[in-house]
Design a protein around this motif. Structure first.
Motif, PDB file in Angstrom:
ATOM      1  N   ILE A  58       0.838  -1.194   0.000  1.00 38.15           N
ATOM      2  CA  ILE A  58       0.000   0.000   0.000  1.00 38.15           C
ATOM      3  C   ILE A  58       0.873   1.244   0.000  1.00 38.15           C
ATOM      4  O   ILE A  58       0.601   2.213  -0.705  1.00 38.15           O
ATOM      5  CB  ILE A  58      -0.981  -0.023   1.186  1.00 38.15           C
ATOM      6  N   GLN A  59       1.960   1.215   0.761  1.00 38.92           N
ATOM      7  CA  GLN A  59       2.891   2.346   0.806  1.00 38.92           C
ATOM      8  C   GLN A  59       3.518   2.566  -0.572  1.00 38.92           C
ATOM      9  O   GLN A  59       3.615   3.695  -1.040  1.00 38.92           O
ATOM     10  CB  GLN A  59       3.976   2.082   1.850  1.00 38.92           C
ATOM     11  N   GLN A  60       3.932   1.482  -1.233  1.00 39.88           N
ATOM     12  CA  GLN A  60       4.519   1.609  -2.572  1.00 39.88           C
ATOM     13  C   GLN A  60       3.499   2.157  -3.564  1.00 39.88           C
ATOM     14  O   GLN A  60       3.828   2.989  -4.411  1.00 39.88           O
ATOM     15  CB  GLN A  60       5.027   0.256  -3.061  1.00 39.88           C
ATOM     16  N   LYS A  61       2.265   1.690  -3.450  1.00 39.91           N
ATOM     17  CA  LYS A  61       1.209   2.145  -4.354  1.00 39.91           C
ATOM     18  C   LYS A  61       0.946   3.633  -4.140  1.00 39.91           C
ATOM     19  O   LYS A  61       0.813   4.391  -5.098  1.00 39.91           O
ATOM     20  CB  LYS A  61      -0.060   1.332  -4.111  1.00 39.91           C
ATOM     21  N   ASP A  62       0.891   4.058  -2.875  1.00 39.39           N
ATOM     22  CA  ASP A  62       0.670   5.473  -2.567  1.00 39.39           C
ATOM     23  C   ASP A  62       1.836   6.329  -3.048  1.00 39.39           C
ATOM     24  O   ASP A  62       1.641   7.419  -3.569  1.00 39.39           O
ATOM     25  CB  ASP A  62       0.462   5.682  -1.064  1.00 39.39           C
ATOM     26  N   ARG A  63       3.057   5.829  -2.879  1.00 40.64           N
ATOM     27  CA  ARG A  63       4.236   6.563  -3.332  1.00 40.64           C
ATOM     28  C   ARG A  63       4.209   6.733  -4.845  1.00 40.64           C
ATOM     29  O   ARG A  63       4.520   7.794  -5.366  1.00 40.64           O
ATOM     30  CB  ARG A  63       5.507   5.821  -2.905  1.00 40.64           C
ATOM     31  N   ALA A  87       1.494   6.746  -6.750  1.00 43.81           N
ATOM     32  CA  ALA A  87       0.399   7.659  -7.097  1.00 43.81           C
ATOM     33  C   ALA A  87       0.808   9.095  -6.826  1.00 43.81           C
ATOM     34  O   ALA A  87       0.481  10.001  -7.597  1.00 43.81           O
ATOM     35  CB  ALA A  87      -0.854   7.300  -6.311  1.00 43.81           C
ATOM     36  N   ALA A  88       1.543   9.331  -5.745  1.00 42.69           N
ATOM     37  CA  ALA A  88       1.998  10.686  -5.430  1.00 42.69           C
ATOM     38  C   ALA A  88       2.970  11.174  -6.488  1.00 42.69           C
ATOM     39  O   ALA A  88       2.959  12.341  -6.866  1.00 42.69           O
ATOM     40  CB  ALA A  88       2.652  10.720  -4.049  1.00 42.69           C
ATOM     41  N   ARG A 133       2.963  10.383  -9.633  1.00 39.31           N
ATOM     42  CA  ARG A 133       2.230  10.706 -10.859  1.00 39.31           C
ATOM     43  C   ARG A 133       1.489  12.031 -10.728  1.00 39.31           C
ATOM     44  O   ARG A 133       1.301  12.726 -11.700  1.00 39.31           O
ATOM     45  CB  ARG A 133       1.249   9.582 -11.196  1.00 39.31           C
ATOM     46  N   ARG A 134       1.068  12.389  -9.528  1.00 39.97           N
ATOM     47  CA  ARG A 134       0.354  13.650  -9.333  1.00 39.97           C
ATOM     48  C   ARG A 134       1.305  14.844  -9.355  1.00 39.97           C
ATOM     49  O   ARG A 134       0.888  15.963  -9.574  1.00 39.97           O
ATOM     50  CB  ARG A 134      -0.389  13.631  -7.997  1.00 39.97           C
TER      51      ARG A 134
END
Length: 142
Positions: A105-110, A112-113, A115-116
């Motif tokens: 989840i941490q990797q996925k959030d990182r 996504a951040a 890309r934003r």
């Protein structure tokens, strides 16, 4: 031999065995198919599901952990997370699963951040392929 290769033992298919609640035979057949299909994720997932149906969730957990790890290595974080959540449903309280899930989840959030955080230019244009003004003239070689 050809019948085994195409996923049928000449008798009942896995789906029919599951429908008839003959889980032990379905498990045998799936394990046999896995010897021919190597590490096919669909077969591994189905085997784990049938093990859970047969009240043998403790045998399904190592299969699911391996499947989640393979998905994570391939870059399929969402699929790995889904498999880990399935483990949580059938074997709650496993700290190893909680750690893997938190890491993914941490990797996925990182990701996504990242890309934003793409900078944008005038009028909302931008990103790595943006190289100039929106009002730039188009030059053609006619």
């Amino acid at each position: 031999m050809a019948a085994k290769w195409f996923g049928s033992s000449g008798q009942d298919s896995v789906g029919v065995l599951i429908a008839r609640r003959k889980y032990s035979r379905a498990i045998e057949l799936l394990r046999e198919q896995l010897t021919f299909g190597a590490r096919d994720p669909r077969l591994r997932n189905q085997l784990a599901d049938v093990l859970v149906m047969a009240d043998r969730a403790s045998e399904a957990v190592p299969i699911l952990i391996g499947l989640a790890d393979d998905f994570a290595r391939e870059g399929s974080g969402a699929r790995a997370i889904a498999v880990l959540k399935k483990i949580q449903r059938h074997a709650p309280g496993r700290s190893d699963v909680e750690r893997r899930l938190a890491k993914l989840i941490q990797q996925k959030d990182r990701g996504a951040a990242g890309r934003r955080a793409v900078p944008t230019g005038p009028g909302g244009f931008g990103g790595p392929f943006y190289s100039g003004s929106v009002n730039q003239e188009i030059v053609t070689n006619d």
